[in-house]
Scaffold this active site. Structure first.
Site, PDB file in Angstrom:
ATOM      1  N   GLY A 117      25.498  75.395  76.890  1.00 42.30           N
ATOM      2  CA  GLY A 117      25.713  74.130  77.587  1.00 42.30           C
ATOM      3  C   GLY A 117      24.404  73.552  78.079  1.00 42.30           C
ATOM      4  O   GLY A 117      23.401  74.267  78.149  1.00 42.30           O
ATOM      5  N   CYS A 122      24.007  81.883  75.258  1.00 41.62           N
ATOM      6  CA  CYS A 122      23.099  80.979  75.969  1.00 41.62           C
ATOM      7  C   CYS A 122      23.564  80.763  77.409  1.00 41.62           C
ATOM      8  O   CYS A 122      23.507  81.672  78.217  1.00 41.62           O
ATOM      9  CB  CYS A 122      22.988  79.676  75.184  1.00 41.62           C
ATOM     10  SG  CYS A 122      21.575  78.688  75.661  1.00 41.62           S
ATOM     11  N   TYR A 123      24.055  79.598  77.765  1.00 47.11           N
ATOM     12  CA  TYR A 123      24.580  79.368  79.117  1.00 47.11           C
ATOM     13  C   TYR A 123      25.607  80.443  79.474  1.00 47.11           C
ATOM     14  O   TYR A 123      25.650  80.934  80.593  1.00 47.11           O
ATOM     15  CB  TYR A 123      25.219  77.977  79.184  1.00 47.11           C
ATOM     16  CG  TYR A 123      25.655  77.538  80.563  1.00 47.11           C
ATOM     17  CD1 TYR A 123      24.810  76.804  81.373  1.00 47.11           C
ATOM     18  CD2 TYR A 123      26.930  77.846  81.041  1.00 47.11           C
ATOM     19  CE1 TYR A 123      25.216  76.390  82.645  1.00 47.11           C
ATOM     20  CE2 TYR A 123      27.345  77.452  82.299  1.00 47.11           C
ATOM     21  CZ  TYR A 123      26.489  76.711  83.097  1.00 47.11           C
ATOM     22  OH  TYR A 123      26.888  76.309  84.343  1.00 47.11           O
ATOM     23  N   HIS A 126      21.832  81.129  69.356  1.00 48.47           N
ATOM     24  CA  HIS A 126      23.094  80.549  68.861  1.00 48.47           C
ATOM     25  C   HIS A 126      23.473  81.118  67.489  1.00 48.47           C
ATOM     26  O   HIS A 126      22.961  80.667  66.478  1.00 48.47           O
ATOM     27  CB  HIS A 126      22.970  79.021  68.772  1.00 48.47           C
ATOM     28  CG  HIS A 126      22.913  78.375  70.113  1.00 48.47           C
ATOM     29  ND1 HIS A 126      24.041  77.984  70.790  1.00 48.47           N
ATOM     30  CD2 HIS A 126      21.868  78.086  70.923  1.00 48.47           C
ATOM     31  CE1 HIS A 126      23.694  77.474  71.963  1.00 48.47           C
ATOM     32  NE2 HIS A 126      22.375  77.519  72.064  1.00 48.47           N
ATOM     33  N   GLU A 177      26.147  80.662  65.863  1.00 47.06           N
ATOM     34  CA  GLU A 177      27.003  79.735  65.115  1.00 47.06           C
ATOM     35  C   GLU A 177      26.194  78.763  64.268  1.00 47.06           C
ATOM     36  O   GLU A 177      26.742  78.091  63.389  1.00 47.06           O
ATOM     37  CB  GLU A 177      27.929  78.982  66.085  1.00 47.06           C
ATOM     38  CG  GLU A 177      27.253  78.004  67.052  1.00 47.06           C
ATOM     39  CD  GLU A 177      26.676  78.661  68.326  1.00 47.06           C
ATOM     40  OE1 GLU A 177      26.450  79.877  68.308  1.00 47.06           O
ATOM     41  OE2 GLU A 177      26.435  77.928  69.311  1.00 47.06           O
ATOM     42  N   ASP A 229      47.145  63.225  56.958  1.00 50.31           N
ATOM     43  CA  ASP A 229      47.657  63.837  58.185  1.00 50.31           C
ATOM     44  C   ASP A 229      49.163  63.644  58.345  1.00 50.31           C
ATOM     45  O   ASP A 229      49.894  64.605  58.589  1.00 50.31           O
ATOM     46  CB  ASP A 229      46.928  63.276  59.416  1.00 50.31           C
ATOM     47  CG  ASP A 229      45.433  63.563  59.377  1.00 50.31           C
ATOM     48  OD1 ASP A 229      45.017  64.408  58.556  1.00 50.31           O
ATOM     49  OD2 ASP A 229      44.693  62.945  60.154  1.00 50.31           O
ATOM     50  N   LYS A 268      40.218  68.967  59.580  1.00 51.16           N
ATOM     51  CA  LYS A 268      40.654  68.195  58.412  1.00 51.16           C
ATOM     52  C   LYS A 268      40.791  69.058  57.149  1.00 51.16           C
ATOM     53  O   LYS A 268      41.775  68.948  56.416  1.00 51.16           O
ATOM     54  CB  LYS A 268      39.651  67.064  58.163  1.00 51.16           C
ATOM     55  CG  LYS A 268      40.145  66.005  57.199  1.00 51.16           C
ATOM     56  CD  LYS A 268      41.090  65.066  57.899  1.00 51.16           C
ATOM     57  CE  LYS A 268      41.631  63.996  56.963  1.00 51.16           C
ATOM     58  NZ  LYS A 268      42.494  63.062  57.698  1.00 51.16           N
TER      59      LYS A 268
END
Ligand code: XMP
Length: 509
Positions: free
Chosen positions: A55, A82-83, A170, A172, A227, A365
């Site tokens: 964050g 991290c945060y 990170h 990710e 959708d 999606k």
């Protein structure tokens, strides 16, 4: 009843959505929660682990987002990123170093895979992606330091007994070379089955829909887009004929749209009310040229027609194809700043006093598409470009008449046919024709013509918030332009739009 899940507590990092993605790619179902979420709100037999995101704040500042420490007593592994690591360290008695500047970019860590569950089987030296201000200087009691860099003494820490892990970088982000195996190690520590996929999603959703709807009935606005189509099939699978779909043709659809959607859905034997309301819409739009008024009229009319048709069904629930990005965008979770302004049926559930059933709320999606495929939706339907709610109205600057709609539909159909045949449809995210309210001089045979300009728009885009124009080959463009001018009466000039978004938008109005 729910699939086993990882709760991701979001502290506002731009990467939170990526964490969710990576987990799902690994076969684990992750759900994002706001930073104020309590242990009670995420607890449950299906909870297998918790990730605390990064964050932009400093945990040392007053008012920084907090962590409910009772989450640490839920008995599941915790990974602070991290945060997330800093808040763990601060709350558990470690020491933090307050930064004067942010470190941002690639860094090299030295890890201890021999003594760490999180780094097990990974190399000692690893490239990672850092984006932080503060860092942990001294790990809390009971924690071992499992990675460091020359500037960051606690690049990773863990308490193996309590299965609490913290990392400064990170995993990710793809620049973290070992990010995915590291997340996999965390998921193993959580004891996840790693079996999340479209197939078991369908089974579970069907069960959940049956539970929610009971023996009630559902009405759903079917637009023919991915959708609403996938939502319709899922609901149909769960409750069969107790689902009624309403398809409203506002007269501003693509050429033969209703017939095509009817053909796609024929094998499924869905209960659909096909409503041709084109006279009503086009009548209300007569002489209107202001783009905002056009949108308002179409939105208002849509609600009126849908309410009338759906009201006749006397349903208990309103079905909607809301997807996970819609949820994130409109709730502000994940730091997304853009609030969708395009919800054409906004306010409908309140007006109609119906309860909502939204079976796609948790899906991205591509997951919606995978679900559609698994439910038997034809590939062609599944890969359709998005089409705006107000339809061709936003591609017809100037007055909307039946004649201009027909000219545009014909030009657009040629464009799309050529794109499909050349393989370019799948390589673009959205492509369509626009009819400009400008006439220019041309020459056809021996005759001078004075007809409209058709603009072609083709873009590539990840999320439609930004877009680049598609580099269509010149000979393809030439063929399309020739066909449009020859075959569509009313157009004598074709131009190709080469602006990106920003500064232009994708649509013309
Ligand atoms: P713009 O023109 O804002 O479009 O760059 C971004 C994406 O949104 C679609 N769009 C709409 N979709 N109702 C919708 O359902 C609308 O009023 C609307 N306006 C734009 C557009 O087609 C593109 O995919």
């Amino acid at each position: 009843m729910h699939h086993e899940r990882i709760a991701i507590i979001d502290y506002g990092s731009q990467y939170t959505r990526l964490i969710t993605r990576r987990l799902r790619e690994l076969g684990a179902f992750g759900l994002v929660y706001n930073s104020g979420t309590s242990a009670a709100e995420i607890a449950g037999a299906d909870l297998k682990g918790v990730i605390l995101s990064g964050g932009p704040n400093s945990v040392l500042e007053p008012g920084a987002p907090e962590l409910d420490m009772a989450i640490l007593d839920l008995g599941v592994p915790i990974l602070g990123i991290c945060y997330g690591q800093q808040i763990l360290a601060r709350n558990l008695g470690g020491q933090l170093h307050r930064a004067t500047s942010r470190e941002y970019g690639k860094a090299e860590i030295t890890a201890s895979p021999e003594t760490s569950l999180l780094f097990e089987g990974l190399p000692h030296a690893q490239q990672v992606w850092m984006s932080h201000g503060d860092h942990v200087e001294v790990a809390p009691e009971g924690f071992a330091v499992t990675a460091k860099t020359p500037g960051v003494p606690v690049a990773a820490m863990e308490n193996a007994a309590r299965r609490i892990y913290g990392i400064q970088f990170h995993p990710e982000v793809t620049h973290s070379a070992q990010g995915t195996p590291l997340l996999l190690n965390f998921l193993k520590s959580c004891g996840m089955a790693l079996d999340w996929n479209a197939g078991n999603f369908i089974e579970e959703k069907v069960r959940a829909i049956r539970q929610q709807v009971g023996d009630g009935t559902v009405v759903l606005g079917l637009s023919g887009g991915v959708d609403s189509s996938v939502a319709a099939l899922l609901l149909h699978k769960a409750i069969g004929k107790r689902l009624t779909c309403v398809f409203v043709d506002h007269g501003l659809m693509r050429k033969d749209e209703m017939t095509q959607v009817q053909a796609y859905f024929a094998p499924f034997e869905l209960n659909v009310r096909w409503i041709d309301a084109s006279d009503e819409f086009l009548g209300a739009l007569q002489d209107v040229t202001d783009p905002e008024r056009k949108r308002k009229i179409i939105g208002g009319k849509f609600i009126e027609v849908f309410e009338r048709e759906a009201g006749a069904v006397r349903a208990d629930f309103l079905g909607q194809g809301t997807t996970y990005p819609d949820v994130i965008e409109s709730s502000g979770i994940g730091g997304a700043i853009l609030v969708k302004s395009h919800h054409n049926v906004g306010g409908l559930p309140e007006r109609m006093k119906l309860k909502l059933v939204e079976p796609l709320r948790e899906l991205f999606k591509d997951e919606v598409r995978a679900t559609g495929l698994a439910l038997g939706l034809p590939e062609e339907m599944n890969q359709r470009h998005p089409f705006p709610g107000p339809g061709l109205a936003v591609r017809l600057p100037g007055a909307i008449t039946r004649e201009r709609v027909a000219i545009l539909q014909n030009a657009d159909a040629i464009f799309l046919q050529e794109l499909r045949e050349s393989g370019w449809y799948a390589k673009t995210s959205q492509a369509f024709a626009v009819l400009l309210p400008v006439q220019t001089v041309g020459i056809m045979g021996d005759e001078r013509t004075y007809e409209a300009i058709c603009a072609l728009r083709a873009v590539t885009s990840e999320d439609f918030m930004t877009a680049d124009w598609a580099r269509l080959p010149h000979d393809l463009l030439e063929k399309i332009a020739q066909r449009i001018v020859n075959e569509v009466k009313g157009i004598n000039r074709v131009v190709f739009d080469i602006t990106s978004k920003p500064p232009a938008t994708i649509e013309y109005e």
